[in-house]
Design a protein around this motif. Structure first.
Motif, PDB file in Angstrom:
ATOM      1  N   ASN A  98       0.825  -1.198   0.000  1.00 36.63           N
ATOM      2  CA  ASN A  98       0.000   0.000   0.000  1.00 36.63           C
ATOM      3  C   ASN A  98       0.866   1.258   0.000  1.00 36.63           C
ATOM      4  O   ASN A  98       0.538   2.238  -0.664  1.00 36.63           O
ATOM      5  CB  ASN A  98      -0.942  -0.016   1.195  1.00 36.63           C
ATOM      6  N   ARG A  99       1.971   1.232   0.728  1.00 30.94           N
ATOM      7  CA  ARG A  99       2.873   2.381   0.783  1.00 30.94           C
ATOM      8  C   ARG A  99       3.519   2.600  -0.589  1.00 30.94           C
ATOM      9  O   ARG A  99       3.672   3.737  -1.028  1.00 30.94           O
ATOM     10  CB  ARG A  99       3.946   2.157   1.840  1.00 30.94           C
ATOM     11  N   PHE A 100       3.866   1.520  -1.280  1.00 33.64           N
ATOM     12  CA  PHE A 100       4.446   1.633  -2.620  1.00 33.64           C
ATOM     13  C   PHE A 100       3.457   2.277  -3.598  1.00 33.64           C
ATOM     14  O   PHE A 100       3.834   3.123  -4.407  1.00 33.64           O
ATOM     15  CB  PHE A 100       4.860   0.246  -3.118  1.00 33.64           C
ATOM     16  N   GLN A 101       2.201   1.892  -3.526  1.00 32.08           N
ATOM     17  CA  GLN A 101       1.185   2.468  -4.408  1.00 32.08           C
ATOM     18  C   GLN A 101       0.989   3.954  -4.132  1.00 32.08           C
ATOM     19  O   GLN A 101       0.821   4.749  -5.065  1.00 32.08           O
ATOM     20  CB  GLN A 101      -0.138   1.734  -4.247  1.00 32.08           C
ATOM     21  N   THR A 102       1.034   4.343  -2.883  1.00 28.21           N
ATOM     22  CA  THR A 102       0.872   5.752  -2.527  1.00 28.21           C
ATOM     23  C   THR A 102       2.040   6.575  -3.053  1.00 28.21           C
ATOM     24  O   THR A 102       1.845   7.645  -3.636  1.00 28.21           O
ATOM     25  CB  THR A 102       0.778   5.899  -0.996  1.00 28.21           C
ATOM     26  N   ILE A 103       3.254   6.070  -2.871  1.00 27.99           N
ATOM     27  CA  ILE A 103       4.442   6.794  -3.358  1.00 27.99           C
ATOM     28  C   ILE A 103       4.430   6.865  -4.883  1.00 27.99           C
ATOM     29  O   ILE A 103       4.717   7.920  -5.472  1.00 27.99           O
ATOM     30  CB  ILE A 103       5.728   6.126  -2.837  1.00 27.99           C
TER      31      ILE A 103
END
Length: 115
Positions: free
Chosen positions: A2-7
Motif C-alpha cells: 500500500n505504501r508503494f502504491q501511494t508513493i
C-alpha cells in the motif's frame, strides 16, 4: 504494498504537473518574435517580426504540444434559457379495457409497457 502504491501515485502526479507546466511554457514561447498587426486596405494582417525587425514566416507549432491544448479552444458551454412562451399541460387519458380483456404483453420492439 500500500505504501508503494501511494508513493507511485504521488510521483506520477508530480511528473504530470511538471510536464504540463513545461508544455504551457513552450506554447507561450512558440511565437519566435513580436507579432505586429497592420490595418491595410485589404484588411487586418498580422506579421511576426524577429529581434532585428525582419519579418519571419509562420510559426510551426509542435503537434505534441497541440494535443493537450484541445480544451483551451473549445467553445463555451451553451446556456440554458427559459422558453419564450408557455405551453399547455398534456394530460394522458387512460382507456378502459373491455370486460374480460387482459393487458397485452409488451413486445421487444414495441412501445414501453403502460405504467
Amino acid at each position: 504494498m500500500n505504501r508503494f502504491q501511494t508513493i507511485l501515485a504521488l510521483l506520477l502526479a508530480l511528473m504530470l504537473s511538471l510536464t504540463s507546466v513545461t508544455m504551457a511554457v513552450a506554447r507561450g514561447q512558440a511565437t519566435g518574435g513580436e507579432a505586429m498587426v497592420i490595418c491595410s486596405g485589404y484588411g487586418v494582417v498580422t506579421i511576426t517580426l524577429d529581434e532585428d525587425g525582419n519579418p519571419v514566416g509562420p510559426v510551426h507549432l509542435c503537434p505534441d504540444c497541440l494535443a493537450g491544448l484541445g480544451l483551451a479552444v473549445l467553445p463555451d458551454a451553451p446556456t440554458v434559457q427559459r422558453p419564450a412562451s408557455r405551453s399547455a399541460a398534456v394530460v394522458a387519458v387512460a382507456r378502459a379495457l373491455p370486460a374480460g380483456a387482459s393487458l397485452p404483453l409488451p413486445k421487444a420492439r414495441g412501445p414501453p409497457a403502460a405504467v
